[in-house]
Design an enzyme around this catalytic site. Structure first.
Site, short mmCIF file in Angstrom:
data_model
loop_
_atom_site.label_atom_id
_atom_site.label_comp_id
_atom_site.label_asym_id
_atom_site.label_seq_id
_atom_site.Cartn_x
_atom_site.Cartn_y
_atom_site.Cartn_z
CG HIS A 1 -1.92 0.96 1.40
ND1 HIS A 1 -1.69 2.25 1.80
CD2 HIS A 1 -3.26 0.87 1.21
CE1 HIS A 1 -2.84 2.91 1.84
NE2 HIS A 1 -3.81 2.11 1.49
CG ASP B 1 0.49 -2.39 6.03
OD1 ASP B 1 -0.46 -2.59 6.80
OD2 ASP B 1 0.38 -1.74 4.98
CD GLN C 1 -6.88 -4.49 4.30
OE1 GLN C 1 -7.81 -5.19 4.73
NE2 GLN C 1 -7.04 -3.22 4.02
CE LYS D 1 -7.20 -0.19 6.38
NZ LYS D 1 -7.94 0.25 5.21
CB CYS E 1 -3.70 3.26 -1.54
SG CYS E 1 -4.90 4.51 -1.20
#
Ligand code: PMP
Length: 404
Positions: free
Chosen positions: A120, A197, A200, A223, A362
C-alpha cells in the site's frame, strides 16, 4: 455463528441505497461498526470526557483507565510482551510514518530497505520521504502469476547494507497472505529487523507477535469493526528504546527546560499530545466483539464467502480477470471485466445497492506490475452472507451485460 444476530449488531446494515438493501463489500477500505463500539464512544462523551494522564480528578482518571485498558487488551490480543510495546497512533499510516521517521534516523546514507511490489502507498511513501532526507535505496520483491511474493528474489535482495524489511501481512488488493514468519526468520538470520503492515491481517486472522517475531507491526482500528482515528504501532522494546521521539509536545516528556528536554518512558515517548482517548476506549469494544464471535469462526466464514464468490464469478462473468489467486488468501476479490471500465462497474453496482471499491486501491506500483490502471474490489467481513454474494453476482452480471 448466528449470522442474523451478528447482522443485527450493525445498524448500518439496515440501510437502503437506491431503494435496495445495502450490500457492503468495501470492508478492506473500512469495516462497519457494531452498536457496542458506537455506544462506548457515546458513553465516553457523556460520562468520561476528560483529558488523560493529566488530572487527579475522577473523570480524568476514568478516561485514563479506559485508554490504558485498551492498551493492555491489545497487548494480550497480539501477544506483545509488555504494554510499553503498544503505541497508539492515528492508524496504520501514522504508525508506519512514525517508524520511518524515527527508526529511519538510525539509518545512514547508502543503507537499503526491502519492500514488496504489493505494498500500500502507506508502506512505500514514508520510506521514500526518508530517502529524501538520506540516500536510502529501496529494493522491491516481485510477485508471481498468482500474486505470491517471489521468495527467491526476496532472499537475493539482502546485502550488507540492508537495514530493514517492510512488508504487508495481507495485500489489500490481491488478498495474498504473505509468509511473514518465514520472511522474518530469513531477515533475522541476517540481523535485519522487519516491519509488518498488518492493516489487512488483524481483522481476519489471529496474529501473535511471539509467533511471528516481527519487530514492528502496524494496524488500524477502523478496519476491524473499531472506531476511526486510532491505530497501533507495536514495536520491540529494545528497538523502541533506541529510537528518537517522533513528535514533540505534551505527554511525551519527562522534564522540559530551555536548556534541554528529557523524554517520557515507553510507550508515552511516542505519544505526543492528547490522544484520541475516546476512540481508543471504544477500540477495546471492537476487540471484545471479535473475541465474542471468535476469530476462527470469522476466518472460516470469510473463507466460505471467498470461495463461493470466486467460483461463481469465474463461472458466470465471461472473461472476468481476477487479480490474486494465491492458495492462502484473504477474502478480497479484485477484478476487471474485459471491455468495461472498473469505475463504470462500480457505479452500476452502487445503483443496485452493492458497495465495492474501484481504482488503484493506493497500490499504484502493483497496478503497474499487473499492467492495469485500476480494478474493482469486493471484500468481505463477518456480517456478509452467501445470499449477499448471490445478489452481488446478479448485480455484476447485469452490469457486465450493460457495459460489454
Ligand atoms: N496498509 C494496508 C495494507 C491498507 O489496506 C491500508 C488501508 N487501505 C493502509 C495500510 C492504511 O491504513 P489507514 O488508512 O487506516 O492508515
Amino acid at each position: 455463528m448466528d449470522i442474523e444476530k451478528i447482522r443485527s449488531d450493525f445498524p448500518i446494515l439496515e440501510r437502503k441505497v437506491y431503494g435496495r438493501p445495502l450490500i457492503y463489500l468495501d470492508n478492506t477500505a473500512t469495516s462497519q461498526t457494531p452498536r457496542r463500539v458506537v455506544d462506548e464512544v457515546v458513553s465516553m462523551y457523556y460520562n468520561a470526557k476528560a483529558n488523560v494522564h493529566r488530572g487527579v480528578h475522577t473523570l480524568s482518571q476514568e478516561a485514563t483507565e479506559a485508554q490504558e485498558a485498551t492498551r493492555e487488551m491489545i497487548r494480550a490480543w497480539i501477544g506483545a510482551e509488555s504494554v510499553e510495546e503498544v503505541i497508539f497512533t492515528r492508524g496504520t499510516t501514522e504508525a508506519i510514518n512514525l517508524a520511518a521517521s524515527s527508526y529511519g534516523q538510525l539509518m545512514e546514507n547508502g543503507d537499503e530497505i526491502i519492500l514488496t511490489v504489493m505494498e500500500h502507498h502507506s508502506n512505500i511513501v514514508p520510506w521514500q520521504l526518508l530517502g529524501m532526507r538520506k540516500r536510502i535505496m529501496l529494493r522491491v520483491v516481485p510477485i508471481n502469476k498468482v500474486g505470491e511474493l517471489d521468495l527467491e528474489a526476496y532472499r537475493s535482495l539482502f546485502n550488507d547494507r540492508t537495514r530493514l524489511v517492510a512488508v504487508c501481512h495481507v495485500s489489500n488488493v490481491l488478498g495474498t497472505v504473505n509468509p511473514i514468519k518465514e520472511m522474518v526468520a530469513e531477515a533475522h538470520s541476517r540481523g535485519v529487523p522487519v516491519l509488518v503492515d498488518g492493516a489487512q491481517a488483524v481483522p481476519h486472522m489471529r496474529v501473535d507477535m511471539r509467533d511471528l517475531d516481527a519487530d514492528f507491526y502496524a494496524f488500524s482500528a477502523h478496519k476491524m469493526y473499531g472506531p476511526t482515528g486510532v491505530g497501533i504501532l507495536y514495536g520491540k522494546k529494545h528497538l523502541l528504546k533506541m529510537m528518537p521521539p517522533y513528535q514533540g509536545g505534551g505527554e511525551m516528556i519527562d522534564h522540559v527546560s530551555f536548556e534541554g528536554t528529557t523524554f517520557a518512558d515507553l510507550p508515552y515517548k511516542f505519544e505526543a499530545g492528547t490522544p484520541d482517548y475516546v476512540d481508543i476506549a471504544a477500540f477495546r469494544r471492537a476487540i471484545e466483539y471479535i473475541q465474542g464471535v471468535g476469530m476462527d469462526d470469522i476466518a472460516a466464514h470469510e473463507e466460505d464467502l471467498l470461495r463461493y464468490a470466486t467460483e461463481r464469478m469465474l463461472a458466470e462473468i465471461p472473461g472476468i480477470e481476477i487479480y490474486g489467486m494465491a492458495p492462502y488468501k484473504s477474502a478480497v476479490i479484485s477484478f476487471n471485466i474485459p471491455g468495461a471500465h472498473h469505475y463504470d462497474v462500480g457505479m452500476l453496482l452502487d445503483k443496485q445497492g452493492v458497495a465495492v471499491r474501484t481504482g488503484h486501491h493506493c497500490a499504484q506500483p502493483l497496478m503497474h506490475a499487473l499492467g492495469i490502471e485500476g480494478c474493482v474490489r469486493a471484500s468481505f467481513a463477518v456480517y456478509n452472507t452467501l445470499a449477499e454474494v448471490d445478489a452481488f453476482i446478479t448485480a455484476l452480471s447485469r452490469a457486465a451485460a450493460m457495459l460489454t
